[in-house]
Design a protein around this motif. Sequence first.
Motif, PDB file in Angstrom:
ATOM      1  N   GLY A  26       0.843  -1.195   0.000  1.00  0.00           N
ATOM      2  CA  GLY A  26       0.000   0.000   0.000  1.00  0.00           C
ATOM      3  C   GLY A  26       0.875   1.239   0.000  1.00  0.00           C
ATOM      4  O   GLY A  26       2.083   1.155  -0.217  1.00  0.00           O
ATOM      5  N   LYS A  78       5.827   3.777   0.121  1.00  0.00           N
ATOM      6  CA  LYS A  78       6.459   5.082  -0.192  1.00  0.00           C
ATOM      7  C   LYS A  78       6.766   5.342  -1.668  1.00  0.00           C
ATOM      8  O   LYS A  78       6.706   6.491  -2.111  1.00  0.00           O
ATOM      9  N   SER A  80      -2.722  -2.010  -3.336  1.00  0.00           N
ATOM     10  CA  SER A  80      -3.930  -1.256  -2.997  1.00  0.00           C
ATOM     11  C   SER A  80      -4.182  -0.259  -4.128  1.00  0.00           C
ATOM     12  O   SER A  80      -3.325  -0.027  -4.976  1.00  0.00           O
ATOM     13  N   GLY A 107      -9.465  -5.317  -4.437  1.00  0.00           N
ATOM     14  CA  GLY A 107     -10.494  -4.507  -3.794  1.00  0.00           C
ATOM     15  C   GLY A 107     -11.731  -4.354  -4.647  1.00  0.00           C
ATOM     16  O   GLY A 107     -11.870  -4.994  -5.679  1.00  0.00           O
ATOM     17  N   THR A 161     -12.863  -2.146  -6.718  1.00  0.00           N
ATOM     18  CA  THR A 161     -12.725  -1.862  -8.142  1.00  0.00           C
ATOM     19  C   THR A 161     -11.491  -2.552  -8.716  1.00  0.00           C
ATOM     20  O   THR A 161     -10.987  -2.175  -9.766  1.00  0.00           O
ATOM     21  N   GLY A 177       1.747  -2.097   4.690  1.00  0.00           N
ATOM     22  CA  GLY A 177       1.546  -0.659   4.542  1.00  0.00           C
ATOM     23  C   GLY A 177       0.226  -0.324   3.885  1.00  0.00           C
ATOM     24  O   GLY A 177       0.113   0.602   3.099  1.00  0.00           O
ATOM     25  N   ILE A 178      -0.779  -1.133   4.203  1.00  0.00           N
ATOM     26  CA  ILE A 178      -2.142  -0.914   3.687  1.00  0.00           C
ATOM     27  C   ILE A 178      -3.033  -0.619   4.896  1.00  0.00           C
ATOM     28  O   ILE A 178      -2.985  -1.353   5.880  1.00  0.00           O
ATOM     29  N   GLY A 213      -6.348  -0.608   5.190  1.00  0.00           N
ATOM     30  CA  GLY A 213      -7.507  -1.481   5.388  1.00  0.00           C
ATOM     31  C   GLY A 213      -8.813  -0.752   5.168  1.00  0.00           C
ATOM     32  O   GLY A 213      -9.794  -0.968   5.884  1.00  0.00           O
ATOM     33  N   ILE A 269       1.064  -5.898   8.153  1.00  0.00           N
ATOM     34  CA  ILE A 269       2.232  -5.197   8.657  1.00  0.00           C
ATOM     35  C   ILE A 269       1.952  -3.708   8.489  1.00  0.00           C
ATOM     36  O   ILE A 269       1.716  -3.239   7.367  1.00  0.00           O
ATOM     37  N   ASN A 270       1.914  -2.991   9.611  1.00  0.00           N
ATOM     38  CA  ASN A 270       1.579  -1.575   9.530  1.00  0.00           C
ATOM     39  C   ASN A 270       2.168  -0.871  10.741  1.00  0.00           C
ATOM     40  O   ASN A 270       2.202  -1.446  11.827  1.00  0.00           O
ATOM     41  N   ALA A 306      -4.505   0.942  12.755  1.00  0.00           N
ATOM     42  CA  ALA A 306      -4.944   0.782  11.366  1.00  0.00           C
ATOM     43  C   ALA A 306      -6.058  -0.266  11.298  1.00  0.00           C
ATOM     44  O   ALA A 306      -5.958  -1.322  11.919  1.00  0.00           O
ATOM     45  N   LEU A 357       7.542  -1.224   7.975  1.00  0.00           N
ATOM     46  CA  LEU A 357       7.667  -2.356   7.046  1.00  0.00           C
ATOM     47  C   LEU A 357       9.086  -2.481   6.493  1.00  0.00           C
ATOM     48  O   LEU A 357       9.523  -3.575   6.141  1.00  0.00           O
TER      49      LEU A 357
HETATM   50  C1  LIG Z   1     -15.404   3.857  -5.437  1.00  0.00           C
HETATM   51  C2  LIG Z   1     -14.125   3.500  -4.747  1.00  0.00           C
HETATM   52  C3  LIG Z   1     -13.516   2.298  -5.067  1.00  0.00           C
HETATM   53  C4  LIG Z   1     -12.309   1.921  -4.434  1.00  0.00           C
HETATM   54  N1  LIG Z   1     -11.751   0.714  -4.775  1.00  0.00           N
HETATM   55  C5  LIG Z   1     -10.602   0.341  -4.140  1.00  0.00           C
HETATM   56  C6  LIG Z   1      -9.985  -0.906  -4.446  1.00  0.00           C
HETATM   57  O1  LIG Z   1     -10.445  -1.672  -5.317  1.00  0.00           O
HETATM   58  N2  LIG Z   1      -8.873  -1.261  -3.788  1.00  0.00           N
HETATM   59  C7  LIG Z   1      -8.301  -0.447  -2.828  1.00  0.00           C
HETATM   60  O2  LIG Z   1      -7.272  -0.843  -2.257  1.00  0.00           O
HETATM   61  N3  LIG Z   1      -8.840   0.745  -2.542  1.00  0.00           N
HETATM   62  C8  LIG Z   1      -9.971   1.163  -3.175  1.00  0.00           C
HETATM   63  N4  LIG Z   1     -10.486   2.390  -2.889  1.00  0.00           N
HETATM   64  C9  LIG Z   1      -9.649   3.347  -2.105  1.00  0.00           C
HETATM   65  C10 LIG Z   1      -9.702   3.169  -0.614  1.00  0.00           C
HETATM   66  O3  LIG Z   1     -10.773   3.923  -0.095  1.00  0.00           O
HETATM   67  C11 LIG Z   1      -8.376   3.648   0.009  1.00  0.00           C
HETATM   68  O4  LIG Z   1      -8.171   4.989  -0.361  1.00  0.00           O
HETATM   69  C12 LIG Z   1      -7.140   2.854  -0.397  1.00  0.00           C
HETATM   70  O5  LIG Z   1      -7.381   1.471  -0.231  1.00  0.00           O
HETATM   71  C13 LIG Z   1      -5.964   3.275   0.460  1.00  0.00           C
HETATM   72  O6  LIG Z   1      -4.793   2.603   0.075  1.00  0.00           O
HETATM   73  P1  LIG Z   1      -3.615   2.339   1.112  1.00  0.00           P
HETATM   74  O7  LIG Z   1      -4.119   1.519   2.237  1.00  0.00           O
HETATM   75  O8  LIG Z   1      -2.483   1.825   0.333  1.00  0.00           O
HETATM   76  O9  LIG Z   1      -3.210   3.805   1.579  1.00  0.00           O
HETATM   77  P2  LIG Z   1      -3.454   4.564   2.946  1.00  0.00           P
HETATM   78  O10 LIG Z   1      -4.866   4.511   3.357  1.00  0.00           O
HETATM   79  O11 LIG Z   1      -2.810   5.876   2.795  1.00  0.00           O
HETATM   80  O12 LIG Z   1      -2.669   3.694   4.001  1.00  0.00           O
HETATM   81  C14 LIG Z   1      -1.275   3.609   4.083  1.00  0.00           C
HETATM   82  C15 LIG Z   1      -0.966   2.791   5.324  1.00  0.00           C
HETATM   83  O13 LIG Z   1       0.428   2.547   5.369  1.00  0.00           O
HETATM   84  C16 LIG Z   1       0.865   2.669   6.698  1.00  0.00           C
HETATM   85  N5  LIG Z   1       2.291   2.986   6.644  1.00  0.00           N
HETATM   86  C17 LIG Z   1       2.878   4.137   6.216  1.00  0.00           C
HETATM   87  N6  LIG Z   1       4.222   4.034   6.279  1.00  0.00           N
HETATM   88  C18 LIG Z   1       4.484   2.800   6.747  1.00  0.00           C
HETATM   89  C19 LIG Z   1       5.686   2.111   7.040  1.00  0.00           C
HETATM   90  N7  LIG Z   1       6.887   2.668   6.831  1.00  0.00           N
HETATM   91  N8  LIG Z   1       5.613   0.870   7.545  1.00  0.00           N
HETATM   92  C20 LIG Z   1       4.395   0.291   7.756  1.00  0.00           C
HETATM   93  N9  LIG Z   1       3.238   0.887   7.490  1.00  0.00           N
HETATM   94  C21 LIG Z   1       3.271   2.132   6.990  1.00  0.00           C
HETATM   95  C22 LIG Z   1       0.015   3.747   7.308  1.00  0.00           C
HETATM   96  O14 LIG Z   1      -0.068   3.571   8.710  1.00  0.00           O
HETATM   97  C23 LIG Z   1      -1.334   3.488   6.629  1.00  0.00           C
HETATM   98  O15 LIG Z   1      -2.138   2.639   7.409  1.00  0.00           O
HETATM   99  C24 LIG Z   1     -11.698   2.782  -3.485  1.00  0.00           C
HETATM  100  C25 LIG Z   1     -12.322   3.990  -3.153  1.00  0.00           C
HETATM  101  C26 LIG Z   1     -13.518   4.346  -3.768  1.00  0.00           C
HETATM  102  C27 LIG Z   1     -14.146   5.643  -3.374  1.00  0.00           C
END
Ligand SMILES: Cc1cc2nc3c(=O)[nH]c(=O)nc-3n(C[C@H](O)[C@H](O)[C@H](O)COP(=O)(O)OP(=O)(O)OC[C@H]3O[C@@H](n4cnc5c(N)ncnc54)[C@H](O)[C@@H]3O)c2cc1C
Lengths: 248, 323
Positions: B210, B214, B236, B252, B254, B267-268, B270, B287-288, B293, B307
Amino acid sequence: MNILVCISRVPDTATKIIVGADGKSIDDKGVKFIINPYDEFALEEGLRLKEKFGGKVVTITVGSDASKEAIRSALAMGADSAVLVKTEGYFDSFFVAKNIAEYAKEFNPDIIICGRQSVDFDSFQVPSMIAEFLDLPSVSVVSKLTIDGVKVIAERDVEGGKEVVETTLPCVVSAQKGLNEPRYPKLPDILKAKSKPIEERQPIPTELKVEIVGMEIPLRARKNKIVGDSDDEIAEIVRLLHEEAKII
Amino acid sequence: MNKILIFLEHNVGKLKRVSYELITAGRTLAKSKNIPFDGVIFNSTNETIETAKEYGLSKVLHINSSSFEKYSVSLFAKAISNLIQRNGYDFILFPANSRGSELAPRVAASLEASFIADCVGFDYSDGELIVIKPVYAGKAHIKAKMYGTVKICSLRPNVFTAIPEPVQEVVVENFGPNIDASATKEVVIDTLKNEGKLDVLEADIIVSGGRGIKGPENYYLIEQLANIFNGAVGASRAVVDAGWRPHSEQVGQTGKTVSPTLYVACGISGAIQHLAGMSTSKYILAINKDKDAPIFKVADYGVVGDLFNVIPKLIEKVKAVKE
Ligand SMILES: Cc1cc2nc3c(=O)[nH]c(=O)nc-3n(C[C@H](O)[C@H](O)[C@H](O)COP(=O)(O)OP(=O)(O)OC[C@H]3O[C@@H](n4cnc5c(N)ncnc54)[C@H](O)[C@@H]3O)c2cc1C
Ligand SMILES: Nc1ncnc2c1ncn2[C@@H]1O[C@H](COP(=O)(O)O)[C@@H](O)[C@H]1O
C-alpha cells in the motif's frame, strides 16, 4: 451511432451495511446512493464513441423514482436522454435484462455498454443476459475498445493477462476499470442536465427467478494475534504461519 | 433437482483447481439428493479428463471439435445450452471466473433459467435449496431461493474445498451439439499473458503493498516477500492510482476479489473498499506502523512496525524455517 448505456444506482461504496427490519434487505436510512462506479466507465466510453462517430447516447435504468438522481448525474456527464423503466419493490436481474432488451428492440442500438458488475448485489449477469436475449455478441470486463466501421476489437481482463476478442457491431460490452477516465461534469453541464428528457416506461412483467430470503453480516472469527516488531515477536509470527496456519 | 452438470476447464494436462472444487461441491449436492452428476468439457484429452475420477466424477461429456478451438462465449454458451436440453440437466455449476462469469448468464438467459453468480455456500430449508452469496462487496451475505425448472450457479474459486473421493473410472462420451457453429459472433484472437508473473487470482499466497511502501523503487521488498512464499504480488488502489503498479494487481472493490490461503497486507490501511476484495482470505497477515490501522481488525496475525524493518526480518525468518 446509437449508443445505449445501462446505468444502475447503488449505495456509495463506503457505506456501512446494516440489515433492515425485514431481515433481507439493507437499512437505507442515511445511505448515499451513487451511479454504479463501473457504469461511469461505460458511460464515458459511450460519450467518447459519440464524439468520434456522431449519433446519440441514451441511458437506461430499471428502478424506482429514487434512481432519478443517478440518472441526472449521467445526463450531466453528457448523455443526451434517459429512459427509466419504472418499478416498485423487489425485482431480479432477469427482469432487468429482459426489460433492457425489450427497449433495445425499439431503439436499435449499435452498441450497448454496461458496467462489469453492479456493486450492490454483484449479480454479474445483466450484460450477458441482454446479449443472449437479443442474440448479439458480447464481450465482458473490457479494458480496451477499438471500433473501426463495424469491426470491434476488445481486450478483456482474464486470469493472468488479457484476451483480445474480435467481433462486430451491434454488440454488448461490459466495462472494466481502466477502460478510460470518466469525466467530471461541470456546473453548466449539471444545470443543462435538468432540462434533458427522462422517458418513463412501464415494465413488462417476468417470472420471478431469484428471491432473497435473508441477509446477514458475515462474522469471521479472526485469530487477531498482533505483536510488535522485535526479532522474537516476528519469529513467533513465522512460527504461527508454519505450525498453526501450515503455510510455510 | 434431478441431474447435475458441472462445467470443467483444463490447463496443461490437468483440470483447473476450480474444476475439482466444483466437482466436490456437485458431488456433495448429488449425494444428498441421490441423483447423478456429470461434467462437460471442451476440446480436452482423455488423460486430462481421467484426473476427475480422483474426485468421484464418473461421466464427462466431451465437446471435441475444431469449431470450438477458439473460445467464443456465445458459441460455447449455445453448445452448453443444447447439452442441458438434450440430456435434461436441471442444476448446473460454473466457476465464477473469467469464463464461467460470462458463460453462465448467457446459458441462463437462453434457457430462461434462474442464475446466481459467485455463490459461497448451499443450505437447505424445508428441503428447498438456499444459495448463499456475498453482496455489497462481501459486507453482507444473502440467502436466496431459486425458481424455475433449470437452476444455474457460479461458485467463487477457493471457497469450496476440493476433497478427493476416487471412483473406478470416468466414462467419456463425445457430445456433438446441434447448433450452427458458423454463427460464431465473437472470438478470442489473441491472449496477452502477464509475462512470468503469477496473477493474484491464481495465487495461493498474495503479498500486497500500500501507500506505506512510499514509492515504486521500494516494491522489490513486496516482490521478495512474495517470492519466498511462491506467491503473487498485489497492490492497494492508492498504489495503482499513483502509477506505481499496474491495475491488474489491484485488490479490492474496483480491482480483483481474491480468496487466497494467506493474504499479506504491507503498509495498507484497510479501507473498506480494499477489505471488499480480500476479506474472505483464509489467513490475513498485516504489517503496519499504525497500531490502530483498521487492517488489524480483520487480521489473524499482525506486526506493528515499520515495514522497511519488518519485511527483511520476516524474509530471513521464513527462509530459515524453509531450510
Ligand atoms: C469507489 C471506490 C472504489 C475503491 N476501490 C478500491 C480498491 O479496489 N482497492 C483499494 O485498495 N482501494 C480502493 N479504494 C480506495 C480506498 O478507499 C483507500 O483509499 C485505499 O485502499 C488506500 O490505500 P492504502 O491503504 O495503500 O493507503 P493509505 O490509506 O494511505 O494507508 C497507508 C498505510 O500505510 C501505513 N504505513 C505508512 N508508512 C508505513 C511504514 N513505513 N511501515 C508500515 N506501514 C506504513 C500507514 O499507517 C497506513 O495505514 C476505493 C475507493 C472508492 C471511493
Ligand atoms: N437496474 C438496472 N438498470 C440498468 N442497468 C443495470 C441495472 N442493473 C444492472 N445494470 C447494468 O448491468 C451491469 C452489470 O450489473 P449486474 O449484472 O447487476 O452485476 C451494470 O453495471 C449496469 O450497467
